[in-house]
Design a protein around this motif. Structure first.
Motif, PDB file in Angstrom:
ATOM      1  N   ASP A 420      16.356 -18.691  29.151  1.00  0.00           N
ATOM      2  CA  ASP A 420      16.549 -17.851  30.331  1.00  0.00           C
ATOM      3  C   ASP A 420      15.215 -17.492  30.981  1.00  0.00           C
ATOM      4  OD1 ASP A 420      19.229 -17.959  29.819  1.00  0.00           O
ATOM      5  OD2 ASP A 420      19.371 -15.954  28.938  1.00  0.00           O
ATOM      6  N   LEU A 509      23.858 -19.969  37.225  1.00  0.00           N
ATOM      7  CA  LEU A 509      24.778 -19.430  36.214  1.00  0.00           C
ATOM      8  C   LEU A 509      25.278 -20.522  35.282  1.00  0.00           C
ATOM      9  CD1 LEU A 509      26.818 -16.973  38.471  1.00  0.00           C
ATOM     10  CD2 LEU A 509      25.135 -16.371  36.730  1.00  0.00           C
ATOM     11  N   HIS A 513      24.748 -20.191  31.329  1.00  0.00           N
ATOM     12  CA  HIS A 513      25.894 -19.696  30.565  1.00  0.00           C
ATOM     13  C   HIS A 513      26.958 -20.745  30.250  1.00  0.00           C
ATOM     14  CE1 HIS A 513      24.383 -15.634  31.073  1.00  0.00           C
ATOM     15  NE2 HIS A 513      24.284 -15.832  32.369  1.00  0.00           N
ATOM     16  N   GLU A 523      33.334 -15.106  33.988  1.00  0.00           N
ATOM     17  CA  GLU A 523      33.019 -13.676  34.064  1.00  0.00           C
ATOM     18  C   GLU A 523      31.666 -13.456  34.739  1.00  0.00           C
ATOM     19  OE1 GLU A 523      33.226 -11.996  30.209  1.00  0.00           O
ATOM     20  OE2 GLU A 523      35.406 -12.193  30.022  1.00  0.00           O
ATOM     21  N   LYS A 524      30.687 -14.308  34.391  1.00  0.00           N
ATOM     22  CA  LYS A 524      29.361 -14.183  35.000  1.00  0.00           C
ATOM     23  C   LYS A 524      29.425 -14.463  36.506  1.00  0.00           C
ATOM     24  CE  LYS A 524      27.186 -13.346  31.113  1.00  0.00           C
ATOM     25  NZ  LYS A 524      26.555 -12.043  30.838  1.00  0.00           N
TER      26      LYS A 524
END
Length: 650
Positions: A420, A509, A513, A523-524
């Protein structure tokens, strides 16, 4: 068999009674507070359903409020394994990695010797405390008062003073009948090299007693009053009582304070610890002027799960923090880590408390960074990663550090956190279509203002960007529906420059993820773009007909779609590049080079419009007899029209 002095103390220091007992019981989650070492379970010694069996992991004892069984780790192993004392010690020593000592017939004699040595140290404590109240110590008292320690604080910390005399302490102890070998044995004096009387180790220094976890004085630390002294701080030499690498200043009181919920703070020196404790931070310790050792780290984790390293805000303090990372990485366990509160540049905790107060220090403690962030800072700060080779060197250095972590779960989480951070550092900038040379236009990496949502982006405006927009949308939708294939296209995604801001967010994203599964990824996305964006995207008529989107989870279809659309985008970029080159060549005299570039552009146009199927278009014959497809002809004609109006006079 008799055990040597200190063996059982060391064994209890290395072992957690919570871990020993935890193999036999199941902790009651409602009553237990594992962070504070307060553990409860049904008693293993009598049948019951309630959690009346209590383990105090910090103090190392258990007690049952039902059957009144009590003891330490050795007692627990004896009772549950039905073994004798020495067998229980052998079991625990094996778990702690401590070899059992050889039989020592003089063990009791050595124990008596240690008691005598400890008594001599207490005599020295009292002597130094008395000396601090004499006239010869006026400068020392003034210094302590300037540092914020009044007479009451000096008494609380048992601070003393060693006058600048060669045999001051020696003569006092000898007058009390203490043997020479005892004074020399605790490091309070050194033998003369000239055949004279031994001389005092500490002279002209403010004295700080160093006590072990049981409260026994095992050593002293002395601060020189002479600013020209070669050693500003001087510790006792290592003795039968004192092992510097296994000792912490303020160990016992800090353990008690941490047990009451205070954060465990690791500072550099005595005065930092005293200042912290005097301002309400009672769980403060120091590693006696050395870098934290492996044994000290284990002791810290016995006191608290996440000690906060509060080192001085200078280069030396930062280097010490960085070295500690390498020591801690192999020993990390779930819930056991370190946090780092770096002081302002040029200040230590004592300076900060005096200048800004306890509130400022508390703010730094609250904002203490996790160890993974400091590891990242160490490997990246002050460095330039403007080439693939430098980026690869960073990746290798970080991989090598992460490999040191023994726990696979922690290693995985560190890898994801580093990933990240790396993405945030190397994240491609969103492009803007800006004017270029000679009035032309081209892509340039620059921040782009916010645009409307996906629903009203390139599809509404139309034009040549529609094809590129749809290709991006297909790639992203395919990976959202089947995220398990995203890793296979990580390189392509990282270099994907999205013209639409929402697409850029979706790309980020997915990279971060996708490995966590479709549910987490959605969800993100909901959190970043809202609940409607994804539904609108997947239900649009342009995407709803794509096979891999109609059947989410079909890895083969998803792979084919993503690979094909990435290839289309790559070909389209090739077309743009050839057009730009040809336009520049037209500034001079047209020749075979221009013709070749135009043919390359036409070929790129053909590749960009292919969908992986055989071209069934009709073919025409060119002026030179060559056969060209309708798509090539149309692309070539469009280019010629564009070139015509780009020439001077048009």
């Amino acid at each position: 068999m008799s055990l040597p002095p200190g063996f059982l103390d060391e064994l209890r220091t290395r072992l957690s009674i919570g871990q020993v007992v935890g193999r036999k019981v199941t902790w009651d989650a409602r009553k237990s507070n594992q962070g504070k070492g307060d553990l409860w379970s049904p008693c293993p010694f009598h049948h019951e359903k309630t959690a009346s069996f209590h383990v105090d992991d910090r103090k190392g004892y258990y007690y049952c409020f039902g059957c009144h069984a009590k003891g330490d780790a050795i007692s627990f192993v004896r009772e549950t394994e039905n073994v004798g004392f020495m067998e229980a010690v052998e079991i625990l020593a094996g778990e702690a990695g401590m070899p059992m000592p050889e039989r020592d017939p003089r063990a009791q004699e050595k124990a008596d010797q240690r008691t005598l040595l400890a008594d001599v140290m207490e005599m020295a404590v009292q002597h130094f405390r008395l000396q601090l109240k004499t006239g010869v110590a006026a400068d020392a008292r003034a210094y302590l008062e300037r540092r914020g320690l009044d007479a009451a604080a000096q008494d609380r910390w048992e601070i003393g003073f060693a006058p600048d005399a060669w045999q001051g302490l020696w003569d006092v102890l000898k007058a009390k009948g203490v043997e020479d070998d005892l004074i020399l044995g605790v490091g309070l004096a050194k033998p003369s090299q000239k055949g004279g009387k031994p001389y005092d180790t500490f002279r002209g220094r403010i004295m700080f007693p160093i006590r072990d976890a049981r409260g026994r004085c095992t050593a002293f630390g002395g601060r020189a009053m002479d600013p020209n002294d070669n050693a500003k701080y001087l510790n006792s030499p290592e003795t039968e009582l004192f092992d510097k690498g296994r000792s912490l200043y303020n160990h016992g009181p800090a353990r008690t304070a941490a047990g009451k919920g205070q954060p465990l703070i690791v500072a550099e020196g005595y005065m930092d610890v005293i200042a912290l404790a005097e301002h309400g931070f009672g769980a403060a310790v120091a590693p006696l002027g050395t870098a934290v050792t492996e044994h000290q780290l284990a002791m810290l984790w016995r006191i608290a799960d996440e000690p906060i390293i509060a080192l001085d805000g200078d280069k030396a303090g930062l280097r010490a923090a960085m070295r500690l990372i390498d020591l801690a990485l192999p020993a990390l366990e779930a819930g056991k880590s370190l946090r780092f509160a770096l002081m302002p540049e040029g200040q230590d905790p004592d300076d900060l408390l005096k200048s800004q107060g306890a509130g400022a220090l508390q703010k730094l403690l609250d904002e203490a960074m996790p160890m993974v962030k400091l590891l990242w800072q160490r490997e990246t700060e002050g460095r330039n990663f403007d080439s693939p080779e430098r980026k690869a060197a960073l990746d290798k250095a970080l991989r090598d550090k992460i490999k040191l972590i023994a726990d696979p779960s922690i290693r995985q989480h560190y890898g994801q956190e580093i990933k990240d951070l790396r993405w945030a550092l190397f994240r491609p900038q969103r492009p803007a279509f800006v004017p270029g040379r000679n009035g032309g236009r081209g892509w340039k990496n620059a921040p782009q203002p916010a645009m409307p949502s996906t629903k009203s982006s390139a599809l509404v405006s139309g034009g040549e960007q529609v094809t590129e927009y749809l290709a991006e949308a297909k790639i992203l939708a395919a990976l959202i529906c089947t995220p398990e294939v995203a890793d296979e296209f990580e390189s392509g995604l990282e270099t994907l420059v999205c013209a639409d801001p929402d697409h850029g967010i979706l790309r980020d994203l997915i990279l971060r993820h996708a490995h966590e599964g479709a549910e987490v990824l959605r969800e993100k996305i909901f959190g970043a773009l809202g609940p409607d964006t994804l539904d609108n995207m997947l239900s649009s008529r342009h995407l709803a007909i794509v096979p891999c989107i109609r059947t989410p989870g079909n890895a083969d279809l998803a792979r084919m779609t993503v690979a094909e659309e990435l290839a289309k985008l790559s070909a389209a970029k090739g077309l743009n590049a050839e057009i730009a080159d040809a336009m520049q060549d037209l500034e001079g005299v047209a020749d075979e080079g221009v013709t070749w570039r135009l043919s390359q552009a036409a070929a790129a146009a053909e590749n960009a419009t292919r969908s992986g199927k055989e071209d069934t278009a009709e073919y025409d014959t060119g002026h030179n007899g060559a056969r060209i497809s309708r798509s090539e002809r149309d692309a070539f004609a469009a280019l010629m029209e564009q070139i015509k109006y780009s020439k001077p006079g048009h």
